[in-house]
Scaffold this motif. Sequence first.
Motif: not given
Length: 276
Positions: A19-20, A22, A24-26, A189, A193
């Motif tokens: 998870t980033s 923010t 977000r899934r990475q 994206t 971010e």
Amino acid sequence: MKKVFILLTVTCFLTACVTSPTGRRQLMLISPEAAIVESRAAYLNTVSDMGAKDQLSNDKALAKRVATITGRLVSVAISEYPQSAGWEWSVALVDDDKTVNAWCMAGGRMAVYTGLFKQLKLTDAEFAQIMGHEISHALANHTAERMSRAMATTLGVVAVGAMSENPNMAMGAAGMAATLALQLPNSRTAELEADQLGLELATRAGYDPDAAVSLWAKMGSVDGGSRPPEFLSTHPAPHNRQAALAAMALAARKLNPRGQLAPVHPVQVLTAEKRP
């Protein structure tokens, strides 16, 4: 054999998501630590080559300005992301008035081109937005993410080779990941971010968040405002970026309503006189 390879590949994808900052899934097939090691070698080679070709600036006043503003951002970065405290923070000041660019690799190794200042007439706050954005790419592990995208592409090619029993295809994919990692840009994206994280970073460092909007107004005027349509570029078009950043600035201002300047963390600025 084929089933084993496919199982390992699928397992790799299922377990490599992180998870980033923010949320977000990475996809992360390359560890951030490995990306830092690889980036360090590439950075030192690149900057050494620039120095040998007299491509580093000798502008002492600009070097001091870059060190001060970047140092404040780094102070906040270390406070908000403690894992970056041990990074070798540095900025190569590239003597190129025609290039409007800056970048930051994994591990906090950066470069700034004099064209940013020559062509955009940047305020301190606008420059802080640029460096906040670039530093955020490193903090959010976008280098490792980009390398992972390259590896994912390579795994796909190798899988096809294994399924088709074509050894040449499988072997030919072995060196593909490294090449793709250098060629792939950050995703759209990831750029958005970094906009959000960078604006927050610059605001916490004491710089006006509205400068993010004025910065991209200037960016849009470079070369007469000509640029490819947005769908042809991973970077959002300037006018769309301005609108998004204007909305972010309202929320970001609450992070540091008095605009109190952060302390300056030591950052090595590499110039014609100070080379690696």
